[in-house]
Structure formats: structure tokens, C-alpha cells
Write an enzyme that holds these catalytic residues in place. Structure first.
Site, PDB file in Angstrom:
ATOM      1  N   ARG A   6     -32.055  11.665 128.687  1.00 27.86           N
ATOM      2  CA  ARG A   6     -32.323  11.557 130.121  1.00 27.86           C
ATOM      3  C   ARG A   6     -32.397  12.933 130.776  1.00 27.86           C
ATOM      4  O   ARG A   6     -33.087  13.098 131.782  1.00 27.86           O
ATOM      5  CB  ARG A   6     -31.231  10.735 130.813  1.00 27.86           C
ATOM      6  CG  ARG A   6     -31.281   9.231 130.538  1.00 27.86           C
ATOM      7  CD  ARG A   6     -30.261   8.514 131.403  1.00 27.86           C
ATOM      8  NE  ARG A   6     -30.386   8.934 132.790  1.00 27.86           N
ATOM      9  CZ  ARG A   6     -29.361   9.259 133.583  1.00 27.86           C
ATOM     10  NH1 ARG A   6     -28.130   9.212 133.119  1.00 27.86           N
ATOM     11  NH2 ARG A   6     -29.578   9.628 134.825  1.00 27.86           N
ATOM     12  N   CYS A  43     -25.693   6.686 135.581  1.00 24.97           N
ATOM     13  CA  CYS A  43     -24.493   6.912 134.772  1.00 24.97           C
ATOM     14  C   CYS A  43     -23.250   6.327 135.440  1.00 24.97           C
ATOM     15  O   CYS A  43     -23.079   6.435 136.654  1.00 24.97           O
ATOM     16  CB  CYS A  43     -24.269   8.408 134.552  1.00 24.97           C
ATOM     17  SG  CYS A  43     -25.385   9.159 133.362  1.00 24.97           S
ATOM     18  N   GLN A  81     -24.632   7.448 152.885  1.00 23.48           N
ATOM     19  CA  GLN A  81     -25.061   8.655 153.607  1.00 23.48           C
ATOM     20  C   GLN A  81     -26.576   8.662 153.801  1.00 23.48           C
ATOM     21  O   GLN A  81     -27.077   9.126 154.829  1.00 23.48           O
ATOM     22  CB  GLN A  81     -24.609   9.913 152.860  1.00 23.48           C
ATOM     23  CG  GLN A  81     -23.112  10.009 152.626  1.00 23.48           C
ATOM     24  CD  GLN A  81     -22.304   9.876 153.905  1.00 23.48           C
ATOM     25  OE1 GLN A  81     -22.512  10.623 154.863  1.00 23.48           O
ATOM     26  NE2 GLN A  81     -21.394   8.918 153.934  1.00 23.48           N
ATOM     27  N   ASP A  92     -21.430  18.996 136.653  1.00 25.30           N
ATOM     28  CA  ASP A  92     -22.342  18.757 135.540  1.00 25.30           C
ATOM     29  C   ASP A  92     -22.104  19.693 134.357  1.00 25.30           C
ATOM     30  O   ASP A  92     -22.743  19.537 133.310  1.00 25.30           O
ATOM     31  CB  ASP A  92     -23.795  18.897 136.003  1.00 25.30           C
ATOM     32  CG  ASP A  92     -24.312  17.632 136.670  1.00 25.30           C
ATOM     33  OD1 ASP A  92     -23.600  16.619 136.654  1.00 25.30           O
ATOM     34  OD2 ASP A  92     -25.440  17.654 137.196  1.00 25.30           O
ATOM     35  N   LYS A 140     -34.394  19.144 135.771  1.00 30.99           N
ATOM     36  CA  LYS A 140     -34.438  17.690 136.002  1.00 30.99           C
ATOM     37  C   LYS A 140     -34.142  17.356 137.455  1.00 30.99           C
ATOM     38  O   LYS A 140     -34.847  16.555 138.087  1.00 30.99           O
ATOM     39  CB  LYS A 140     -33.422  16.995 135.091  1.00 30.99           C
ATOM     40  CG  LYS A 140     -33.117  15.536 135.448  1.00 30.99           C
ATOM     41  CD  LYS A 140     -32.136  14.931 134.491  1.00 30.99           C
ATOM     42  CE  LYS A 140     -30.834  14.518 135.111  1.00 30.99           C
ATOM     43  NZ  LYS A 140     -30.895  13.377 136.014  1.00 30.99           N
ATOM     44  N   ASN A 141     -33.108  17.971 138.020  1.00 30.24           N
ATOM     45  CA  ASN A 141     -32.662  17.617 139.365  1.00 30.24           C
ATOM     46  C   ASN A 141     -33.554  18.195 140.459  1.00 30.24           C
ATOM     47  O   ASN A 141     -33.353  17.895 141.639  1.00 30.24           O
ATOM     48  CB  ASN A 141     -31.214  18.037 139.572  1.00 30.24           C
ATOM     49  CG  ASN A 141     -30.249  17.202 138.754  1.00 30.24           C
ATOM     50  OD1 ASN A 141     -30.554  16.078 138.374  1.00 30.24           O
ATOM     51  ND2 ASN A 141     -29.085  17.760 138.448  1.00 30.24           N
ATOM     52  N   ARG A 161     -20.929   6.734 143.665  1.00 25.80           N
ATOM     53  CA  ARG A 161     -21.841   7.643 144.357  1.00 25.80           C
ATOM     54  C   ARG A 161     -22.573   6.831 145.424  1.00 25.80           C
ATOM     55  O   ARG A 161     -23.698   6.391 145.232  1.00 25.80           O
ATOM     56  CB  ARG A 161     -22.825   8.289 143.354  1.00 25.80           C
ATOM     57  CG  ARG A 161     -22.118   9.222 142.391  1.00 25.80           C
ATOM     58  CD  ARG A 161     -23.081   9.969 141.500  1.00 25.80           C
ATOM     59  NE  ARG A 161     -23.572   9.132 140.420  1.00 25.80           N
ATOM     60  CZ  ARG A 161     -24.361   9.573 139.434  1.00 25.80           C
ATOM     61  NH1 ARG A 161     -24.745  10.834 139.422  1.00 25.80           N
ATOM     62  NH2 ARG A 161     -24.766   8.772 138.486  1.00 25.80           N
ATOM     63  N   PRO A 162     -21.928   6.599 146.558  1.00 25.43           N
ATOM     64  CA  PRO A 162     -22.462   5.660 147.539  1.00 25.43           C
ATOM     65  C   PRO A 162     -23.748   6.154 148.195  1.00 25.43           C
ATOM     66  O   PRO A 162     -23.982   7.349 148.332  1.00 25.43           O
ATOM     67  CB  PRO A 162     -21.325   5.558 148.570  1.00 25.43           C
ATOM     68  CG  PRO A 162     -20.593   6.859 148.461  1.00 25.43           C
ATOM     69  CD  PRO A 162     -20.667   7.227 147.010  1.00 25.43           C
TER      70      PRO A 162
END
Length: 421
Positions: free
Chosen positions: A399, A119, A128, A307, A22-23, A124-125
Site C-alpha cells: 500500500r 489501517c 473535522q 509513521d 504516497k501521502n 481517526r475521526p
């Protein structure tokens, strides 16, 4: 909403095939925006997040056709991109939508992307991403909840991010492929999905070195061309099924799996008492007696992945002894703990540290998934619990896991999907 009904207590045995990552799939779908020529992706997993990303790309004018063959291929053509905006309605459901930002501004000189959702496991800004694109020469403002980026043409730069960010590294890597001159990404993420994306970009004509290390060098080119690429196996799916077998006991072979992408997890599973063998594209796990409790601390790759925290915690819940789990990546990633306690687990949380005292058995109950990996941890707990466990809100599971219940059934688990009335 669909639920999973699990009747626990069965050992797991047999063979399953692992799906594509997925990632890796999500950024590689976005990479098709970088070229006007067709791109072919193989081994694409059947996931809600993939469906959402394809829907987003189609709203931009990208042609995307899925095959029905065993290779699970998707053909993408971004020759006629007419819309450079990622709307809130789609982005709010999947944080990875931010990955269209770099390719859009690099190829078209503009992008308007909603601030992401996803999620609720912690902050999780995207700063960056913004900082890096500004270093590449983009003018960026945040207006009415949207990131608006403009640049006549990006230019190479040396970028050192304040924190290791996987999606940040991916966004900047894609953007830099079409920038003038050399870009150096310092403090880059090293997860296997990063070099897989880089290999795809290289096949498209990009010039990249150092992918898979903390320092990536990119020499920008004028344009990229089409290519075919096969997505790597999903290491988190591999780890999840390994944990399931280690917890429930059994003997299983995972095909299309790479042990070299999951060394920290495999080391911990061996410490817990499992026997694991592997070859180039397979892993076999055998587990008999009750596992031993094993503590760990999550961190960036190649350390123990965040994860896999919930899945391994489920194993520790029925292990012999006590274990301490430290979560260093996301501040809200213990939301599954109250649900595991409903199943009879003994867990105490103090800030970012959870202490698990293993019990001989869990007891089935109704539980609710709070995020993607938490749902996988609850499924594992249900597999070892006595009686029936009903896992609600499994849209989180869909997901990131390709037909998990079918794969578990092929290993002998008593699992079924219960459709919402």
C-alpha cells in the site's frame, strides 16, 4: 497472500532512488476533480493505494492514463464526472478516499462518500472534515454509512479544527479554493505534503498563502484550470531505508531524497551513531558499529512522525542500551510489538509507552504484518535477524512502498517475494 522471505545479517551498500510521496499523491489525484481541464502528475509512486484511488476516480467518470516512462506520469481529465459517489467497496480499503469529499462538493455542489476504513491503528475521526465543510456552508448528513454533502456554492469562513488533521487540512484546503470569499484554516497540518498540494493548486489558479504553517489563507476563485505538477519524494520511504541501513550497517546513498523533510528522524539516527550527509536531492548514510538506543515521542510535524515509529523501534531492538518510545498520535500503533518479540526483541508496553531493551541479535521467525508501517518495521527487524524471517500479509507493505524488496536487493539484502500458492 504474498510474503517476504528475508535472510538477515547482510550489510546494506549501494544506491537507490526514492519514489514519489504516497501521502502527497493521493490528495493530488483527488485535486483533479476541481477542474474540467487536464491535470498531469509526475513522479507518481507504484502503490496499491494509488491504484485504488485511480479506480475510485474512474468510477466517477475521470479519465486517468498512466505512462510507462521513467517519469511515472498520470494524466487525469475530470471534464465528464457523472458519478459523485465514493462507494463503500472502495473506501473501506483505503481511508484516503475521504479526500474526494471536498473537491466534489466544491465543484459539483454534492457528494456521497462512504465513511472510510484503512489501517486499524486507531481512531481517526472524520468529524473535522464535516465540521469544516459545514462552516463553508455545506449541508451534511450521515445516512446508511455515507457522508452526504450538498451546497449550491461554498462560502469562505474561518475554520479552527479541534485537532491537527492532515487529511482534514487537505480536504478543506481543496474545497476552499472554489468557495466564495476568503477562508482561513487555523490549526492546519504542516507536513510537507500540505504545501506540495498547495503548490499544485496554485499552479491550477488557486490563491493560497501560509501553506506549510499552522494558518493557511485561501481566496476562492470561480474556477481552476489544468496544470502539471511533480510530486515530492516520499519522506517516510526515505526514513525507512535510513533506519534499515542504520540497523543493518552499511553505506548507502538515497537519490531523490530531501533531508529537510525529515530533520527529526535524521537527528535521532545521528544520536544512534549513524553518519549522515546530504545535498539538495540526496542523502548518504554510513553505519558501522551496533547502534545506540534512542528514545523518542511521536507528534505532529515537524516533530518525530508516527509513521516512523515502528521502523525506529526495530533499530532500537538491536541497539546498545534501553529506550522509551511514546506514541501520542494513534492508540493502537504498537500492534507490531508481539511480532517483534517473536524475533527475540525485549519490549514492554504500558499504555502508549513502550520500553525497548536492546539485544545483541534477533532470531528469524515467521511474523505477520498488522498495518503499513508495522510491516516496514518487521522487514527491518528481519534484515538484522539471524536466519530466515518470513513476513506475512505484505499487502500492507504494498500500500505504501514502491517495490521495496527490489530496492533492498539492490543494496545487497537477501530478500525475495514469495507468491501465494
Amino acid at each position: 497472500m504474498d510474503k517476504l522471505r528475508i535472510r538477515g545479517g547482510r550489510r546494506l551498500a549501494g544506491e537507490i532512488a526514492i519514489s514519489g510521496a504516497k501521502n502527497a499523491a493521493l490528495p493530488e489525484l483527488c485535486a483533479a476533480l476541481l477542474t474540467a481541464e487536464p491535470v498531469l502528475l509526475a513522479n507518481v509512486p507504484h502503490l496499491h493505494d494509488v491504484t485504488t484511488m485511480l479506480r475510485l476516480l474512474r468510477t466517477m467518470g475521470v479519465s486517468a492514463e498512466q505512462s510507462a516512462d521513467a517519469e511515472a506520469t498520470i494524466s487525469l481529465d475530470a471534464k465528464r464526472v457523472t458519478n459523485r459517489e465514493a462507494s463503500y467497496d472502495l473506501v473501506k480499503t483505503m481511508r484516503a478516499s475521504i479526500l474526494v469529499l471536498g473537491p466534489l462538493v466544491a465543484r459539483f455542489g454534492e457528494a456521497r462518500v462512504s465513511l472510510p476504513g484503512g489501517c486499524a491503528i486507531g481512531t481517526r475521526p472524520v468529524d473535522q472534515h464535516i465540521k469544516g465543510l459545514q462552516a463553508l456552508g455545506a449541508e451534511i448528513t450521515v445516512e446508511h454509512g455515507y457522508i452526504v454533502a450538498r451546497a449550491e456554492r461554498l462560502r469562505g469562513a474561518r475554520i479552527t479544527t479541534d485537532m491537527v488533521s492532515v487529511t482534514g487540512t487537505e480536504n478543506l484546503l481543496m474545497a476552499a479554493t472554489l468557495a466564495d470569499g476568503e477562508t482561513v484554516l487555523e490549526n492546519a497540518a504542516q507536513e510537507p505534503e500540505i504545501p506540495d498540494l498547495a503548490e499544485m493548486l496554485i499552479a491550477m489558479g488557486a490563491r493560497i498563502e501560509g501553506h506549510g504553517t499552522s494558518r493557511i489563507r485561501i481566496e476562492g476563485v470561480r474556477e481552476l484550470h489544468g496544470a502539471a505538477h511533480r510530486i515530492i519524494p516520499d519522506r517516510i520511504e526515505v526514513g525507512t531505508f535510513l533506519c534499515a541501513v542504520a540497523a543493518a550497517g552499511g553505506d548507502a546513498v538515497l537519490r531523490h531524497a530531501r533531508a529537510d523533510h525529515l530533520e527529526a528522524v535524521i537527528d535521532k539516527l545521528r544520536e544512534a551513531g549513524a553518519t549522515i550527509d546530504s545535498g539538495g536531492d540526496w542523502i548518504r548514510i554510513r553505519a558501522g558499529a551496533r547502534p545506540r538506543a534512542v528514545g523518542f515521542r511521536t507528534s505532529e510535524y515537524p516533530a518525530f512522525p508516527t509513521d516512523m515509529q515502528a521502523q525506529f523501534m526495530a533499530l532500537d531492538c538491536i541497539a546498545e542500551g534501553a529506550a522509551s518510545v511514546a506514541e501520542t498520535i494513534f492508540e493502537n500503533r504498537f500492534m507490531h510489538v508481539p511480532e517483534m518479540i517473536r524475533l527475540g526483541a525485549r519490549i514492554e508496553v504500558d499504555g502508549r509507552v513502550a520500553v525497548i531493551q536492546g539485544v545483541e541479535k534477533l532470531s528469524g521467525a515467521a511474523v505477520m504484518a498488522t498495518d503499513l508501517r508495522a510491516s516496514a518495521g518487521l522487514v527491518i527487524a528481519g534484515l538484522v535477524a539471524e536466519g530466515e524471517t518470513m513476513v506475512d500479509r505484505i499487502y500492507h507493505l504494498d500500500r505504501g512502498y514502491d517495490r521495496m524488496e527490489a530496492k533492498l536487493r539492490s543494496l545487497g539484502a537477501d530478500v525475495e517475494r514469495v507468491a501465494a500458492p
